[in-house]
Design a protein around this motif. Structure first.
Motif, mmCIF file in Angstrom:
data_model
loop_
_atom_site.group_PDB
_atom_site.id
_atom_site.type_symbol
_atom_site.label_atom_id
_atom_site.label_comp_id
_atom_site.label_asym_id
_atom_site.label_seq_id
_atom_site.Cartn_x
_atom_site.Cartn_y
_atom_site.Cartn_z
ATOM 1 N N PRO A 90 44.677 -19.147 14.968
ATOM 2 C CA PRO A 90 45.173 -18.172 14.193
ATOM 3 C C PRO A 90 44.239 -17.944 13.153
ATOM 4 O O PRO A 90 43.746 -18.639 12.423
ATOM 5 N N TYR A 91 44.037 -16.581 12.852
ATOM 6 C CA TYR A 91 43.283 -16.060 11.739
ATOM 7 C C TYR A 91 43.625 -14.701 11.218
ATOM 8 O O TYR A 91 44.125 -13.973 12.118
ATOM 9 N N MET A 92 43.833 -14.606 9.902
ATOM 10 C CA MET A 92 44.514 -13.410 9.316
ATOM 11 C C MET A 92 43.299 -13.024 8.406
ATOM 12 O O MET A 92 43.124 -13.429 7.494
ATOM 13 N N ASP A 93 42.838 -11.610 8.453
ATOM 14 C CA ASP A 93 41.706 -11.198 7.828
ATOM 15 C C ASP A 93 42.602 -10.670 6.388
ATOM 16 O O ASP A 93 43.493 -10.048 6.644
ATOM 17 N N ASN A 94 41.642 -10.812 5.312
ATOM 18 C CA ASN A 94 42.461 -10.490 4.136
ATOM 19 C C ASN A 94 42.482 -9.026 3.702
ATOM 20 O O ASN A 94 43.378 -8.618 3.049
ATOM 21 N N GLU A 95 41.436 -8.184 4.406
ATOM 22 C CA GLU A 95 41.349 -6.895 4.154
ATOM 23 C C GLU A 95 42.217 -5.989 5.135
ATOM 24 O O GLU A 95 43.022 -5.048 4.970
ATOM 25 N N SER A 96 41.923 -6.103 6.471
ATOM 26 C CA SER A 96 42.249 -5.282 7.618
ATOM 27 C C SER A 96 42.201 -5.780 9.061
ATOM 28 O O SER A 96 41.245 -6.477 9.475
ATOM 29 N N ILE A 97 43.093 -5.612 9.704
ATOM 30 C CA ILE A 97 42.898 -6.107 11.071
ATOM 31 C C ILE A 97 41.784 -5.234 11.782
ATOM 32 O O ILE A 97 41.454 -5.616 13.119
ATOM 33 N N LEU A 98 41.270 -4.321 11.358
ATOM 34 C CA LEU A 98 40.195 -3.271 12.088
ATOM 35 C C LEU A 98 39.088 -4.272 11.886
ATOM 36 O O LEU A 98 37.715 -3.758 12.418
ATOM 37 N N ASN A 99 38.844 -5.265 10.943
ATOM 38 C CA ASN A 99 37.648 -6.238 10.794
ATOM 39 C C ASN A 99 37.287 -7.046 11.796
ATOM 40 O O ASN A 99 37.600 -8.360 11.756
ATOM 41 N N TRP A 100 37.425 -6.412 12.983
ATOM 42 C CA TRP A 100 37.142 -7.331 14.294
ATOM 43 C C TRP A 100 36.067 -8.460 14.333
ATOM 44 O O TRP A 100 36.224 -9.505 15.110
#
Length: 418
Positions: A90-100
């Motif tokens: 699991p990883y959650m980007d701090n800015e956006s889920i578009l930062n694939w």
């Protein structure tokens, strides 16, 4: 004294000679050119594995995923798998889920991706074993290798990490098991169509096989399975709003015809229209008309066909080349066609006369050209993509012609050649 004996090549032999021969030459000349051929044949590294990690990224926040539109264009059923794969690392980007790319670079994310592809490879080998029930090197090593290092797999589908590989394997099982003596496998064939539709929607078209066969009870069960796979998962992924957003995204995909996408019939037709000095609007209309004609013709010849591998050819042709938004990697949908062709015709070299053998050989060579890294197409006047898909269009066309001849002669084309 040396005894001479005649050698009868089977369709699998011809396919492997062409496929592995061309791919081997590709590797040799690629080394000679310092990697230039690989760079030109493989899709852009800017989007390496993007079709996998975009959906991994979306799975980190599925409640808002569909509001982003493109690239979240899969039905929600697919995100059961992607959510599970995301949960392993699991990883959650701090800015956006578009930062694939950040999800791709997250700790150990690539380990999960590699294992996922290893499982797909195991499924592919198991599928081949189910089709041919043989354990020799042709089927356990050479055929899987020929497919995996081919343009449809290595250069496009695997390079993008697109789920079409999994879907094509599911459809291959479907085509085989729909005629199994095992009741469980027959039911799995129905379920696999629904699951494939749960990933990509349009593979639901394969269900029309049961309509052709007038197996109405199976048609009814397939509809139930399809509703469960396609619509019920919205409960967990966006609800009604998610459904509306997905429909909007898919509609947008189907609205633009790109003349550079000659892998689609409408794109090829629009490209031809522009070459004939049509304006953009007229060329677009021409593309739509030819595309609709292609769809209707493919369905018509599917119903007229008497061979299972041709049934698969015409329906796979629609899956590969009908939708304007399709990419090159949809070529892997021809995998079931290849397997069925080899399975039905592998022993026919001995049975038929020269003219029929030529007919079968042409097909084996054509499949070998498609499922190889046919770098020679780089030197084709209109480019690699146009060249490869021209082969598929010719393959579809000559089989339509063969069915017309069957109807004229009131007997099968191959029997007429014997």
């Amino acid at each position: 004294m040396i005894m001479s004996r005649s050698v009868h090549l089977k369709q699998i032999d011809i396919f492997l000679i062409v496929s592995l021969g061309i791919s081997s030459l590709f590797m040799i000349f690629n080394i000679y050119t310092g990697g230039m051929l690989f760079e030109k044949c493989v899709l852009s590294s800017s989007f390496l594995f993007s079709d996998y990690f975009y959906h991994i990224a979306g799975s980190s926040d599925t409640s808002i995923m569909y509001s982003y539109g493109d690239p979240y264009s899969f039905p929600p059923f697919a995100y059961f798998m992607y959510s599970f794969l995301w949960s392993l690392n699991p990883y959650m980007d701090n800015e956006s889920i578009l930062n694939w790319q950040n999800y791709r670079n997250a700790d150990n994310a690539m380990v999960v991706f590699v294992i996922y592809n290893m499982i797909l490879t195991a499924l592919l080998i198991y599928c081949i074993q189910q089709y041919f029930d043989k354990m020799n090197v042709q089927y356990t090593l050479l055929l899987p290798a020929a497919l995996l290092i081919s343009y449809p797999f290595m250069c496009t589908a695997v390079q993008r990490g697109n789920v079409v590989v999994l879907v094509s394997i599911l459809l291959a099982f479907t085509w085989l098991w729909m005629d199994s003596d095992n009741v469980l496998k027959q039911e799995l064939a129905l379920i696999f169509i629904a699951v494939a539709a749960g990933f990509k929607l349009y593979p639901a078209l394969i269900g029309i096989v049961y309509v052709k066969r007038k197996e109405w009870k199976k048609v009814f069960r397939l509809i139930i399975y399809g509703i469960i796979a396609v619509f019920v998962p919205f409960i967990f992924f966006g609800g009604i709003d998610g459904m509306k957003n997905l429909i909007h995204t898919l509609t947008a995909f189907a609205s633009y015809i790109d003349p550079n996408k000659t892998n689609t019939v409408c794109g090829m037709a629009k490209w031809i229209g522009l070459k004939l000095n049509m304006n953009d609007s007229m060329a677009n209309t021409f593309g739509i008309m030819i595309n609709d004609l292609f769809f209707i013709s493919s369905l018509l010849f599917f119903f007229l066909s008497k061979r299972k591998w041709q049934d698969a050819l015409f329906l796979s042709a629609i899956l590969v080349s009908f939708l304007p938004s399709n990419w090159e990697y949809t070529l892997v949908y021809y995998v079931p066609v290849l397997f069925l062709f080899i399975k039905e015709n592998n022993e026919n070299w001995v049975k038929y006369k020269l003219s029929a053998n030529i007919w079968l050989t042409v097909h084996s060579v054509a499949f070998g050209l498609v499922f190889s890294v046919d770098f020679l197409m780089l030197y084709y006047r209109y480019g690699l993509l146009t060249g490869i898909f021209t082969i598929t269009y010719l393959l579809i066309g000559i089989n339509m012609l063969s069915i017309i001849l069957e109807r004229i002669n009131h007997e099968t084309w191959l029997k007429a050649l014997v």
